[in-house]
Design an enzyme around this catalytic site. Structure first.
Site, PDB file in Angstrom:
ATOM      1  N   ASP A 232       0.847  -1.188   0.000  1.00 24.75           N
ATOM      2  CA  ASP A 232       0.000   0.000   0.000  1.00 24.75           C
ATOM      3  C   ASP A 232       0.888   1.246   0.000  1.00 24.75           C
ATOM      4  O   ASP A 232       2.034   1.218   0.442  1.00 24.75           O
ATOM      5  CB  ASP A 232      -0.891   0.027   1.251  1.00 24.75           C
ATOM      6  CG  ASP A 232      -1.908  -1.114   1.246  1.00 24.75           C
ATOM      7  OD1 ASP A 232      -2.209  -1.636   0.166  1.00 24.75           O
ATOM      8  OD2 ASP A 232      -2.379  -1.466   2.343  1.00 24.75           O
ATOM      9  N   TYR A 298       4.789  -9.185   7.846  1.00 20.11           N
ATOM     10  CA  TYR A 298       4.334  -7.824   8.110  1.00 20.11           C
ATOM     11  C   TYR A 298       4.484  -7.475   9.587  1.00 20.11           C
ATOM     12  O   TYR A 298       4.449  -8.362  10.443  1.00 20.11           O
ATOM     13  CB  TYR A 298       2.839  -7.669   7.769  1.00 20.11           C
ATOM     14  CG  TYR A 298       2.494  -7.931   6.332  1.00 20.11           C
ATOM     15  CD1 TYR A 298       2.451  -6.890   5.411  1.00 20.11           C
ATOM     16  CD2 TYR A 298       2.190  -9.222   5.903  1.00 20.11           C
ATOM     17  CE1 TYR A 298       2.115  -7.127   4.086  1.00 20.11           C
ATOM     18  CE2 TYR A 298       1.853  -9.466   4.583  1.00 20.11           C
ATOM     19  CZ  TYR A 298       1.818  -8.418   3.681  1.00 20.11           C
ATOM     20  OH  TYR A 298       1.484  -8.666   2.381  1.00 20.11           O
ATOM     21  N   TYR A 368      -4.941  -9.803   2.183  1.00 20.29           N
ATOM     22  CA  TYR A 368      -5.153  -8.394   2.506  1.00 20.29           C
ATOM     23  C   TYR A 368      -5.077  -8.250   4.028  1.00 20.29           C
ATOM     24  O   TYR A 368      -6.009  -8.613   4.742  1.00 20.29           O
ATOM     25  CB  TYR A 368      -6.513  -7.925   1.987  1.00 20.29           C
ATOM     26  CG  TYR A 368      -6.575  -7.852   0.484  1.00 20.29           C
ATOM     27  CD1 TYR A 368      -5.937  -6.820  -0.208  1.00 20.29           C
ATOM     28  CD2 TYR A 368      -7.259  -8.819  -0.251  1.00 20.29           C
ATOM     29  CE1 TYR A 368      -5.989  -6.751  -1.589  1.00 20.29           C
ATOM     30  CE2 TYR A 368      -7.315  -8.752  -1.640  1.00 20.29           C
ATOM     31  CZ  TYR A 368      -6.681  -7.714  -2.303  1.00 20.29           C
ATOM     32  OH  TYR A 368      -6.733  -7.648  -3.657  1.00 20.29           O
TER      33      TYR A 368
END
Ligand SMILES: [Zn+2]
Ligand SMILES: [Zn+2]
Length: 408
Positions: A232, A298, A368
């Site tokens: 993103d 992440y 996602y």
């Protein structure tokens, strides 16, 4: 030099004599018979074998229309078309009127000729030889820097310049820039009120910051940036970075030190984008990068009042479990709306404070993460928010690693 035609070949030559074929086209009637001679040399042998006769006149040849007599002109046109570009290897081809090629085949049929070579194949080969002699460049099909297409009807040579490919991995330390150039949606890059005349939605991108030194050095006309996925805009890309291939379009200069250029991103990139493992790439590397589906790690900062024990319990439930993600509302305008199943490979809490906590997790490609944490109004099932029974909000997101098996 074995070229001693027997009666069947001589019969073809006899049938073709007196038709005004140029030496190239006359000799090429037996182009696939015997070896070791040029077509004009074959023509001379055949004429001798037939006992001489009137020399055909170049320029009126019914097969090529005199094309082979003007081949140096075509080589010169090709050289001029590529003027200003650096090239060492080339491929050449030609565009013919189908009627002309069909007429040649009709002649073979009429003469009972089983050994003719097509004018197009011969022209392409001869043009290549002249170009090699004229420029010192090397003809062939593999690794061509430029491709020439002689348009025989229009009388000009079209030039295609092969892109240059650069591979590497990028780290993005800035939460305000997209991976690729992002033209203004309203004006599509022309410039309008909405974008303040810039034609862009964002002032710069990883593509532009990384591309700048390479574009300057190669004088390319543009770039295409192929990332192994993308993060993103507001997510950082850390660790060993994300693999990419940068495609430099129509470069004028090809002899450049890619590694050195990768180490000299401009001041605009300082503190925003860093590179490693920069080196030369080839077209298939684009496919490799686009088709890879590596797991990713992440770090997610989450806002929400949840007891630590409850978060840990939820994460232990989530790991290894399949989650169903309907295309997130925020990307639905550019992705088809469907449900994908993904897996959380690992997850654990790394930090905690009043009303917020930080989770590190590893997921399958295409998960996602923001939606998995927040739930996306029920479009991701089950979400972390659903598992802890409290609304959660992602405060920040960083990609820690792209596990493609090379960098990490
Ligand atoms: Zn001819
Ligand atoms: Zn605009």
């Amino acid at each position: 030099m074995s070229f001693e035609p027997d009666e069947p070949q001589l019969a073809v030559a006899r049938g073709a004599a007196g038709r005004g074929l140029c030496p190239e086209c006359f000799g090429r009637l037996l182009g696939r018979w015997g070896h070791g001679l040029s077509n004009p040399e074959r023509a001379a042998r055949l004429e001798r074998a037939l006992g001489g006769g009137p020399r055909p006149v170049a320029g009126t040849c019914p097969v090529c229309g005199g094309l082979f007599a003007r081949i140096d002109t075509w080589a010169e046109r090709a050289r001029r078309a590529a003027d200003g570009y650096e090239w060492h290897r080339f491929t050449c081809g030609s565009r013919w009127e189908p009627e002309r090629l069909a007429a040649e085949e009709a002649l073979w049929t009429e003469l009972g000729d089983a050994w003719g070579e097509s004018a197009r194949a011969a022209f392409n080969r001869e043009l290549g030889k002249r170009l090699e002699a004229l420029t010192g460049a090397q003809g062939g099909t593999a690794g061509a820097d430029v491709v020439f297409l002689a348009d025989l009807e229009v009388g000009r040579v079209e030039l295609t310049v092969a892109p240059l490919y650069v591979r590497g991995r990028y780290r993005k330390l800035d939460r305000t820039i997209p991976q690729t150039r992002w033209p203004c949606r309203r004006c599509h890059g022309r410039g309008c009120v909405r974008c303040g005349g810039t034609g862009r939605t964002y002032p710069t991108s990883v593509e532009e910051l990384v591309g700048a030194p390479f574009v300057a050095a190669t004088r390319a006309e543009g770039t295409r940036f192929h990332g192994m996925g993308r993060e993103d805009i507001d997510a950082r890309m850390l660790g060993h970075g994300r693999p990419f291939v940068l495609e430099l379009l129509r470069p004028r200069v090809r002899s450049v030190d890619l590694v050195a250029l990768g180490g000299s991103l401009g001041p605009e990139a300082a503190g925003r984008v860093e590179l490693e493992e920069v080196g030369p790439a080839e077209a298939p590397d684009v496919v490799r990068v686009k088709e890879a589906a590596p797991e990713k790690s992440y770090r997610v900062g989450v806002v929400g009042s949840v007891p630590l024990g409850k978060v840990k319990e939820a994460l232990s439930l989530a790991v290894g479990r399949t989650i169903a993600q309907r295309t997130p509302a925020r990307v639905a305008h550019r992705r088809s709306d469907r449900v994908r199943t993904r897996r959380i490979v690992a997850a654990h809490v790394v930090d905690e404070a009043e009303g917020r906590f930080t989770v590190e997790l590893r997921t399958e490609a295409g998960t996602y993460v923001k939606e998995w944490v927040e739930g996306d109004a029920g479009r991701t099932e089950p979400s972390l928010a659903a598992l802890v029974g409290t609304p959660l909000r992602v405060e920040f997101l960083d990609v820690l690693e792209v596990h493609d098996g090379e960098g990490a």
